[in-house]
Design a protein around this motif. Structure first.
Motif: not given
Length: 644
Positions: A75-85, A99-101
């Motif tokens: 059961d794959p979840g929802k893809i979220s986008t990460l933006n971290d500094s 930056r990653a998904n």
């Protein structure tokens, strides 16, 4: 039998209905597919620009609660986008924009146990880990092994160093991550000791690109791991420590409370070597374990033991090395083993006061323990005992000591990871920085622990002192570390010899075969925030002045790192920026000159070039470049540095 047949048929039906789930990096070029095979075993594949970098690679683990390597549901979840500094002053880049998904894929076993795999996919990096919830009343788990694997396409070649036997070598101190590398070897080669390979592991996937495998985020809640020997059909898997490590003390698996998570396994992928050299994934996916109240200062240090050895650990010689540090403008001196008997605890305050009066900070050596090896060098049996360790660190703090070097660890078990973390935490309480030696590789520790400043975990400079073979191989090994060991963390190499001979008088012993500017280049190529160089007091008058002047100025922390050119085992050229100044360095391990075009780094600017000439004499030249990028020739066993 009828019930068993029904369960198997049900699992096969679920697997056949499973769909392949896909996640890409932000730019869409790096792609990960996750699926269940026909028997319900989860796997993933990796492609870059449509080229297969990893084939069907298994996921999962085995534990005291049962196997978590098979599923009846995905059961794959929802893809979220990460933006971290974040900013970090001890790695190859001082400021990182990550930056990653991100996605979490849930699995369920046939008896209702749930587990998940969390994937983070950046443009050239993949990190994944297992998430394990509580199951009914079960609040803990012991993970015995992992199915986690990496299956490479046919024709892939390897750049690897073997994991050694446990409890062998000098004073039974191995494994200590100090074995020799083989390059461009076929995948079906068997490792030297039959225990697989030390992280990080580099692979060349034919003409399609490069893959670097490692792990990060290992702390007291897990054991460290490595890569297994080659298995069938291009497969390598995660391997845990050997039971014999640490003289048999502690389990070889990992125990954790539930809910819990494993460390991150990391995969860096590139069409060329730039993403491998420049990756920041070891730090992108971890978080600090504690905050510090201290402002730690990094820099250069002197170190008598590397050339003058044990007999130099006396008051007179250590003061000479303090004076050398002062003369060079260095921040530190490292006082190595036997100081507790050859200088004495009662006289140590005198040495510390002498160093402080010359604005030189002091690092003190310790053995990690004595009950998992045969080490005699003191102090022993201090760092492994919480009561003695805390008292010792308070004493060091009161004396004004700035840091410690802890040596001779015994393996990668969870018990040893707890010791690393405990030493770091107690040291920070007392304002002490920590260097590890005779140890495992760092795994994101620069970001996790604010007072961590480096690990050896490499065939380092002491081997050059002890063997002509390693003098002869110095250039070869130097062209490996920027592509492998130093990609994933600080490397406390302790090099840059200005002595031509490995002896106190610089007149006998093993002979260095590299050029002087080669040695200068390694100060840029090898990254560690505190660099204890292999200089000796005689170098103030017997080493070339242009080299010593360079060593007075070279920094040890960097704001940016870029790969320019090279191939593991042949030659390497990197550029590192400190503030607004670029240092471009290269070395050559081949038997022919190598010409390097410096692209846009130098064209149109004035710059200073240091190079080894054909007679191995160091040359310093100043240029005002035209629009055309200059070409620098690197002599065999030689090097160059450009400063602009």
């Amino acid at each position: 039998m009828k019930r068993l047949t029904t369960v198997i048929a049900s699992m096969a039906a679920c697997a056949s209905m499973a769909f392949s789930f896909n996640i890409t990096g932000p730019d869409g070029r790096l792609e990960v597919d996750i699926d269940l095979n026909g028997k319900g075993y989860p796997y993933y594949t990796v492609t870059l620009d449509g080229r297969t970098m990893l084939r069907e690679s298994p996921l999962g683990f085995n534990s005291d609660l049962g196997a978590y390597d098979r599923a009846v549901k995905m059961d794959p979840g929802k893809i979220s986008t990460l933006n971290d500094s974040y900013s970090l002053d001890r790695i190859k880049k001082s400021h990182v924009d990550y930056r990653a998904n991100d996605v979490t894929v849930d699995f369920e076993t046939d008896d209702g146990r749930r587990w998940a795999v969390q994937f983070r996919v950046a443009d050239n990096d993949i990190a994944f880990r297992y998430l394990i919830p509580r199951h009914k009343d079960t609040g803990s788990i012991y993970i015995e092994s992992e199915a986690t694997g990496f299956r490479f396409p046919a024709g892939t070649t390897t750049f690897l160093t073997p994991q050694s036997d446990a409890m062998i070598g000098w004073k039974r101190t191995k494994p200590s991550y100090e074995e020799e590398y083989t390059v461009d070897a076929p995948m079906d080669a068997v490792s030297q000791y039959g225990h697989g390979y030390t992280f990080p592991c580099l692979f060349k996937v034919g003409d399609d690109g490069w893959v670097l495998i490692s792990e990060t985020g290992v702390d007291s809640y897990y054991c460290a791991s490595h890569l297994s020997d080659y298995r069938l059909d291009g497969l390598y898997t995660i391997a845990y420590p050997m039971p014999e490590e640490n003289n048999g003390n502690g389990n070889a698996g990992a125990a954790m409370a539930l809910p819990g998570c494993t460390p991150w396994r990391t995969i860096t992928v590139g069409r060329d070597l730039a993403p491998i050299v420049e990756t920041t994934v070891p730090w992108d996916v971890v978080e600090p374990r504690y905050e510090t109240a201290h402002d730690y200062r990094y820099g250069r240090g002197t170190w008598s033991w590397i050339v003058w050895q044990d007999n130099s650990i006396n008051m007179e010689d250590q003061k000479r090395y303090v004076d050398l540090a002062q003369e060079m403008g260095y921040e530190y001196v490292l006082v190595d083993n036997w100081w507790d008997t050859q200088i004495g605890r009662e006289r140590l305050p005198e040495l510390i006061r002498y160093a402080c009066s010359r604005n030189v900070g002091v690092f003190m050596w310790y053995s990690s323990s004595g009950y998992w090896n045969d080490i005699e060098q003191g102090p022993v049996n201090v760092m492994d005992n919480p009561i003695r360790r805390k008292a010792e660190m308070r004493w060091l703090h009161d004396l004004g000591v700035k840091g410690i070097k802890v040596d001779f660890f015994g393996g990668d078990k969870q018990e040893t990871m707890r010791l690393y973390e405990a030493i770091l935490s107690d040291a920070d309480d007392n304002g002490l920085m920590v260097i590890f030696h005779g140890c495992t590789i760092p795994r994101g520790w620069e970001r996790m622990y604010p007072n961590y400043v480096g690990s050896e975990a490499v065939l380092a400079s002491e081997n050059i002192f002890f063997s002509q073979h390693f003098c002869d191989e110095e250039a070869f090994n130097a062209t490996l570390h920027p592509f492998m060991r130093n990609t994933i963390g600080c490397m406390e190499f302790g090099g840059c010899f200005m002595n031509r001979f490995m002896s106190r008088g610089n007149d006998k012993g093993n002979r260095r075969v590299t050029g002087d500017v080669f040695e200068l280049a390694t100060t840029v190529l090898f990254q560690n925030p505190i660099q204890n160089f292999a200089l000796t007091p005689n170098n103030l008058y017997d080493a070339p002045a242009i080299c010593m002047d360079f060593l007075r100025e070279v920094p040890t922390v960097w704001d940016e790192t870029r790969f320019i050119d090279g191939y593991p085992g042949r030659y390497v050229v990197l550029a590192r920026r400190h503030g607004d100044k670029w240092y471009i360095a290269g070395v050559n391990a081949t038997d022919k000159p190598v010409d390097v075009v410096l692209n846009d780094f130098v064209s149109g600017d004035s710059y200073t070039l240091y190079r080894d000439d054909t007679d191995f004499r160091p040359v310093k030249e100043s240029f005002i470049s035209g629009r055309k990028a200059p070409v620098v020739t690197i002599q065999p066993q030689g090097g160059f540095v450009v400063v602009k």
